[in-house]
Design a protein around this motif. Structure first.
Motif, short mmCIF file in Angstrom:
data_model
loop_
_atom_site.label_atom_id
_atom_site.label_comp_id
_atom_site.label_asym_id
_atom_site.label_seq_id
_atom_site.Cartn_x
_atom_site.Cartn_y
_atom_site.Cartn_z
N LEU A 1 -9.37 42.10 4.59
CA LEU A 1 -8.40 41.39 5.43
C LEU A 1 -8.60 39.88 5.32
O LEU A 1 -7.62 39.12 5.24
N GLN A 2 -9.83 39.44 5.32
CA GLN A 2 -10.10 38.02 5.16
C GLN A 2 -9.56 37.51 3.82
O GLN A 2 -9.03 36.40 3.73
N CYS A 3 -9.68 38.34 2.80
CA CYS A 3 -9.19 37.97 1.47
C CYS A 3 -7.67 37.84 1.46
O CYS A 3 -7.12 36.94 0.83
N ARG B 1 -2.62 43.62 -3.35
CA ARG B 1 -2.14 42.61 -2.40
C ARG B 1 -0.85 43.08 -1.73
O ARG B 1 -0.65 42.87 -0.53
N ARG B 2 0.02 43.71 -2.51
CA ARG B 2 1.28 44.19 -1.95
C ARG B 2 1.00 45.28 -0.89
O ARG B 2 1.64 45.31 0.15
N THR B 3 0.05 46.14 -1.19
CA THR B 3 -0.30 47.18 -0.22
C THR B 3 -0.81 46.56 1.08
O THR B 3 -0.41 46.98 2.17
N TRP B 4 -1.67 45.57 0.98
CA TRP B 4 -2.19 44.94 2.19
C TRP B 4 -1.10 44.19 2.94
O TRP B 4 -1.10 44.17 4.18
N HIS B 5 -0.14 43.61 2.23
CA HIS B 5 0.98 42.95 2.90
C HIS B 5 1.81 43.98 3.68
O HIS B 5 2.27 43.70 4.79
N VAL B 6 2.00 45.15 3.09
CA VAL B 6 2.72 46.21 3.79
C VAL B 6 1.94 46.64 5.02
O VAL B 6 2.51 46.80 6.11
N TRP B 7 0.64 46.83 4.88
CA TRP B 7 -0.17 47.22 6.03
C TRP B 7 -0.05 46.20 7.15
O TRP B 7 0.15 46.57 8.32
N VAL C 1 -11.73 49.19 -5.59
CA VAL C 1 -10.36 49.53 -5.99
C VAL C 1 -9.36 49.32 -4.86
O VAL C 1 -8.15 49.35 -5.09
N VAL C 2 -9.84 49.09 -3.64
CA VAL C 2 -8.92 48.86 -2.51
C VAL C 2 -8.80 47.39 -2.15
O VAL C 2 -7.99 47.02 -1.31
N LEU C 3 -9.60 46.56 -2.77
CA LEU C 3 -9.61 45.14 -2.40
C LEU C 3 -8.36 44.43 -2.89
O LEU C 3 -7.85 44.73 -3.98
N PRO D 1 -7.13 34.00 0.38
CA PRO D 1 -7.59 34.49 -0.92
C PRO D 1 -8.48 33.53 -1.70
O PRO D 1 -9.39 33.97 -2.41
N ASP D 2 -8.24 32.23 -1.58
CA ASP D 2 -9.04 31.26 -2.34
C ASP D 2 -10.49 31.22 -1.87
O ASP D 2 -11.39 30.85 -2.64
N ASP D 3 -10.72 31.59 -0.62
CA ASP D 3 -12.07 31.59 -0.07
C ASP D 3 -12.83 32.89 -0.33
O ASP D 3 -14.03 32.96 -0.05
N TRP D 4 -12.11 33.90 -0.81
CA TRP D 4 -12.71 35.22 -0.95
C TRP D 4 -12.48 35.80 -2.34
O TRP D 4 -11.74 36.77 -2.51
#
Length: 200
Positions: A166-168, A97-103, A88-90, A172-175
Motif C-alpha cells: 500500500l505504501q508503494c 499497480r492496476r489491481t491495487w488501484h482497483v482495490w 508477485v503481488v507487489l 512508488p518512488d520511495d518504495w
C-alpha cells in the motif's frame, strides 16, 4: 447460420473492460456507456450480462481478488522462494499497480456496503489461508491442521506484505522493489525466529 456466442467469455470480456476503466478512472466515473464503448459493443450487451452498475462493479472487485490469489497460488505451487512468491503481488508491475488501484477504489465502500464487506472478508480469509500454507510448508507443519501459532504468524505476514504494498502504491518512488523485498525478508526472518523459539 447465426454465429455461436460464448456467453461466459463475453461476460468476462465486458467485466475485464470495466476493470480497466475502474483502474484508470475510479468507480464513480465508470458508466455502462463507457464500458460498452471500450468493449466495442452496445449498452444492451452490457446490461444483458449485468443487471446494473453495482452488479458489474462487484464483479470487477471479484476479478481483482481472483487475479492476485491466482498469481500467489501459482507461485506457491511452483515452490518459489518465499520472498519471490510474495513479490508477485507487489505493485511494481503495471498489471499489479492496476489491481491495487482497483482495490483502493473499492475499499472505501467496504465499511458501509455489506456486499463489498463480505467480499473483502472472504478474500482476506483466503489470503490468510494461503499464507498459512506457505509458512506451514516452510516450518514442516501439516498444512491441513490449524496450528494457532502459525496462523498468527501468517496474519503478521499478510499485514506486512499488504502494508508495504500500500505504501508503494501511494508513494512508488520511495518504495522500490529492493526495499519492499528487504522488509518482507526481514519480517520472514523474525517469524522464523518466533517459530523456532517454541521448539528451543
Amino acid at each position: 447460420m447465426p454465429a455461436i456466442v460464448d456467453h461466459d467469455k463475453r461476460r468476462e470480456q465486458v467485466a475485464s473492460v470495466a476493470y480497466d476503466l475502474v483502474a484508470e478512472m475510479g468507480i464513480e466515473a465508470v458508466t455502462f456507456r463507457q464500458v460498452a464503448g471500450a468493449a466495442g459493443s452496445s449498452t444492451a450487451i452490457v446490461s444483458n450480462y449485468f443487471e446494473n452498475k453495482g452488479h458489474l462493479l462487484h464483479e470487477v472487485y471479484r476479478i481483482a481478488n481472483r487475479r492476485v490469489m491466482d498469481r500467489l497460488q501459482v507461485a506457491f505451487e511452483q515452490d518459489e522462494d518465499l520472498v519471490d512468491c510474495l513479490s508477485v503481488v507487489l505493485p511494481v508491475t503495471e498489471e499489479n499497480r492496476r489491481t491495487w488501484h482497483v482495490w483502493l477504489a473499492f475499499w472505501g465502500r467496504a465499511h458501509c456496503d455489506g456486499t463489498y464487506r463480505e467480499e473483502t472478508a472472504r478474500n482476506a480469509g483466503e489470503s490468510v489461508g494461503l499464507y498459512y500454507r506457505m509458512l506451514a510448508r516452510r516450518y514442516g507443519v501439516d498444512e491441513a491442521k490449524r496450528d494457532p501459532q502459525v496462523e498468527t504468524l501468517a496474519r503478521r505476514l499478510v499485514a506486512t506484505v499488504g502494508g508495504v504494498a500500500l505504501q508503494c502504491v501511494l508513494a512508488p518512488d520511495d518504495w522500490p522493489l529492493s526495499r519492499l523485498r528487504e522488509i518482507i525478508a526481514d519480517e520472514i526472518a523474525t517469524l522464523d525466529a518466533a517459530f523456532a523459539q517454541r521448539s528451543a
